[in-house]
Design a protein around this motif. Structure first.
Motif, short mmCIF file in Angstrom:
data_model
loop_
_atom_site.label_atom_id
_atom_site.label_comp_id
_atom_site.label_asym_id
_atom_site.label_seq_id
_atom_site.Cartn_x
_atom_site.Cartn_y
_atom_site.Cartn_z
N HIS A 1 14.74 110.78 41.83
CA HIS A 1 14.99 111.03 43.24
C HIS A 1 16.17 110.20 43.73
CE1 HIS A 1 13.98 110.36 47.68
NE2 HIS A 1 14.33 111.63 47.57
N SER A 2 17.09 110.84 44.45
CA SER A 2 18.16 110.16 45.16
C SER A 2 18.97 109.26 44.21
CB SER A 2 17.57 109.38 46.34
OG SER A 2 18.58 108.98 47.23
N TYR A 3 19.10 107.96 44.52
CA TYR A 3 19.86 107.06 43.66
C TYR A 3 19.24 106.97 42.26
CZ TYR A 3 22.65 102.97 42.29
OH TYR A 3 23.52 102.10 41.65
N GLY A 4 17.96 107.29 42.15
CA GLY A 4 17.33 107.33 40.83
C GLY A 4 17.99 108.34 39.92
N SER A 5 18.61 109.38 40.49
CA SER A 5 19.29 110.37 39.66
C SER A 5 20.58 109.80 39.07
CB SER A 5 19.58 111.64 40.46
OG SER A 5 20.51 111.40 41.49
N VAL A 6 21.16 108.81 39.73
CA VAL A 6 22.31 108.12 39.15
C VAL A 6 21.86 107.33 37.92
CG1 VAL A 6 24.27 106.59 39.61
CG2 VAL A 6 23.29 107.93 41.48
N VAL A 7 20.73 106.65 38.06
CA VAL A 7 20.14 105.94 36.92
C VAL A 7 19.90 106.90 35.76
CG1 VAL A 7 18.13 104.61 36.14
CG2 VAL A 7 19.05 104.23 38.44
N CYS A 8 19.27 108.03 36.06
CA CYS A 8 18.94 108.99 35.01
C CYS A 8 20.18 109.61 34.39
CB CYS A 8 18.04 110.07 35.58
SG CYS A 8 16.38 109.48 36.02
N GLY A 9 21.21 109.82 35.19
CA GLY A 9 22.44 110.37 34.65
C GLY A 9 23.09 109.43 33.65
N LEU A 10 23.11 108.15 33.98
CA LEU A 10 23.72 107.17 33.07
C LEU A 10 22.87 106.93 31.83
CD1 LEU A 10 24.99 104.60 35.73
CD2 LEU A 10 26.38 106.14 34.34
N ALA A 11 21.56 107.17 31.94
CA ALA A 11 20.67 106.96 30.80
C ALA A 11 20.44 108.22 29.98
CB ALA A 11 19.32 106.43 31.31
N ALA A 12 20.86 109.37 30.47
CA ALA A 12 20.44 110.67 29.93
C ALA A 12 20.58 110.79 28.43
CB ALA A 12 21.22 111.79 30.62
N SER A 13 21.68 110.36 27.87
CA SER A 13 21.91 110.54 26.43
C SER A 13 20.98 109.69 25.58
CB SER A 13 23.37 110.21 26.09
OG SER A 13 23.65 108.84 26.34
N ARG A 14 20.33 108.68 26.21
CA ARG A 14 19.45 107.78 25.45
C ARG A 14 17.98 108.01 25.73
NH1 ARG A 14 21.39 102.34 27.72
NH2 ARG A 14 22.19 103.64 29.42
N LEU A 15 17.66 108.90 26.66
CA LEU A 15 16.27 109.07 27.07
C LEU A 15 15.52 109.99 26.11
CD1 LEU A 15 16.57 109.50 30.94
CD2 LEU A 15 15.99 107.44 29.66
N ARG A 16 14.34 109.57 25.71
CA ARG A 16 13.46 110.41 24.88
C ARG A 16 12.59 111.24 25.81
NH1 ARG A 16 11.78 107.44 19.35
NH2 ARG A 16 13.60 106.09 19.08
N VAL A 17 13.16 112.30 26.34
CA VAL A 17 12.47 113.13 27.33
C VAL A 17 12.70 114.59 26.99
CG1 VAL A 17 12.75 111.36 29.10
CG2 VAL A 17 14.45 113.17 28.93
N ARG A 18 11.85 115.47 27.53
CA ARG A 18 12.01 116.90 27.28
C ARG A 18 12.62 117.62 28.47
NH1 ARG A 18 7.74 119.35 29.80
NH2 ARG A 18 5.94 118.03 30.23
N ASP A 19 12.44 117.07 29.68
CA ASP A 19 13.03 117.64 30.90
C ASP A 19 13.56 116.51 31.76
OD1 ASP A 19 12.37 120.72 31.15
OD2 ASP A 19 10.58 119.77 30.32
N LEU A 20 14.70 116.75 32.38
CA LEU A 20 15.32 115.80 33.29
C LEU A 20 15.54 116.52 34.61
CD1 LEU A 20 16.42 112.88 33.30
CD2 LEU A 20 18.64 113.82 32.65
N VAL A 21 14.86 116.07 35.66
CA VAL A 21 14.86 116.77 36.95
C VAL A 21 15.39 115.83 38.02
CG1 VAL A 21 13.47 118.11 38.56
CG2 VAL A 21 12.73 117.89 36.16
N VAL A 22 16.42 116.27 38.74
CA VAL A 22 16.96 115.45 39.83
C VAL A 22 16.72 116.15 41.15
CG1 VAL A 22 18.66 114.33 38.36
CG2 VAL A 22 19.32 116.39 39.61
N LEU A 23 16.45 115.38 42.18
CA LEU A 23 16.17 115.93 43.50
C LEU A 23 16.79 115.04 44.55
CD1 LEU A 23 12.69 114.61 44.28
CD2 LEU A 23 13.21 115.16 41.90
N GLY A 24 17.44 115.66 45.54
CA GLY A 24 18.14 114.88 46.56
C GLY A 24 19.18 113.98 45.95
#
Length: 347
Positions: A238-261
């Protein structure tokens, strides 16, 4: 001319954040909380179980292997003697972390954290009392869950505001509870406030410094879940958390990445995130984040809008969500879509 244009764009960004939101000047600079958890020095000096994995250098996989080699009594003994280390040690068994954090909370007399008391049946997966405080909580049975989600919040979230009663669906606990209630048995949802968030909408919120530190912590956290056998989660940012997720995306062991706001993910497109996860985006028409220019100039701003068609993310319907914190409100199309993504039925 190019320099002049860049200056104008930067000024537009600053002006929009001042006039269109809670105010640029309202923010205060934060220092990212980094390094190993409190109590690490004592942990390193403890040789009762041989050489303990270093909280700063050992990978979550190495931590998990270490704990698998201990008896139940040996594990519990470490949790009792070093609750703040074990409770924050990615790769340590989930149930042991709950136990350690319950002990740490009972021993902590800071009134800011009284509401997190693990003795009341809460499943606290991480608790760090330093600074403004960081916390993660699990809703559901993480050990038996077939589907898992992680909620990553934005600005103004810390241990004190983690589960505030005002603006509930803008808090990680409120978002996670709503998602868990919609998915129910067979799922588990983690509210993860494990990084230093910006306060207000000052320079911290417009730059990536805190997000970079948060990305490292989020990547390690998902590595820890994988090391403990937890299914790869869907991560909701959510919000600034999507900046965190964007910078971490290539290293995250996840199946879906969802950003909102989202104000942007510091990437030009979904492909530029270099992730195998499916990328989704939601933004409702009444969200003030839409008034923030999607630019990145001289370190300010976070780039293109992930909800724009040209970014390449899958669209999450959010027409009936309201405001910046309405995406997880019960009855909304966005919450129904988030549940389907968590359950693996969304296409």
């Amino acid at each position: 001319m190019r320099r002049y244009a860049r200056t104008l764009v930067g000024l537009a960004l600053a002006t929009t954040m001042v006039t269109g939101t809670a105010g640029w000047a309202s923010g205060s600079a934060q220092r990212a909380l980094t390094g190993p958890p409190p109590g690490t020095a004592s942990w390193r000096a403890d040789h009762s179980q041989g050489a303990l994995p270093d909280p700063e250098r050992a990978t979550p996989a190495e931590v998990a292997r270490f704990f698998r080699g201990l008896t139940a009594r040996q594990r519990e003994d470490l949790a009792v003697r070093h609750p703040l280390v074990v409770g924050n040690l990615d790769g340590a068994p989930v149930a042991l972390r709950y136990q350690a954090n319950a002990l740490a909370l009972r021993a902590n007399h800071d009134p800011r954290y009284a509401h997190l008391d693990g003795g009341r049946g809460r499943q606290i997966l991480a608790f760090d009392p330093r600074g403004r405080g960081q916390v993660a909580e699990v809703f559901g049975d993480l050990r038996s869950a077939r589907r898992v989600a992680v909620v990553v919040p934005g600005s103004d979230i810390d241990a004190g505001t983690f589960d505030r009663t005002s603006d509930v669906y803008g808090t990680p606990a409120g978002m996670a509870k709503a998602l868990y209630a919609r998915t129910g048995p067979g799922s588990a949802v983690i509210a993860w406030a494990g990084y230093t968030t910006p306060v207000g909408l000052g320079v911290d919120a417009a730059t990536g410094t805190l997000a970079e530190a948060g990305a490292d912590r989020l990547a390690r956290f998902t590595d820890g879940l994988a090391a403990d056998g937890v299914p790869a989660p869907a991560v909701f940012c959510h919000s600034y958390g999507s900046v965190v997720c964007g910078l971490a995306a290539s290293r995250l062991r996840v199946r879906d990445l969802v950003v909102l706001g989202s104000p942007g993910m510091r990437a030009d497109s979904a492909a530029a995130l270099h992730t195998r996860a499916r990328v989704w985006a939601a933004k409702d028409a009444t969200d003030w984040i839409g008034r923030v220019p999607n630019v990145r100039v001289a370190g300010l701003g976070h780039g293109p809008d992930p909800a724009a068609p040209e970014f390449g993310a899958r669209r999450v319907p959010a027409e009936d969500a309201r405001g910046h914190t309405g995406y997880f409100a019960p009855g909304t199309d966005s919450l129904r879509a988030f549940a389907a993504i968590t359950e693996g039925t969304a296409r």
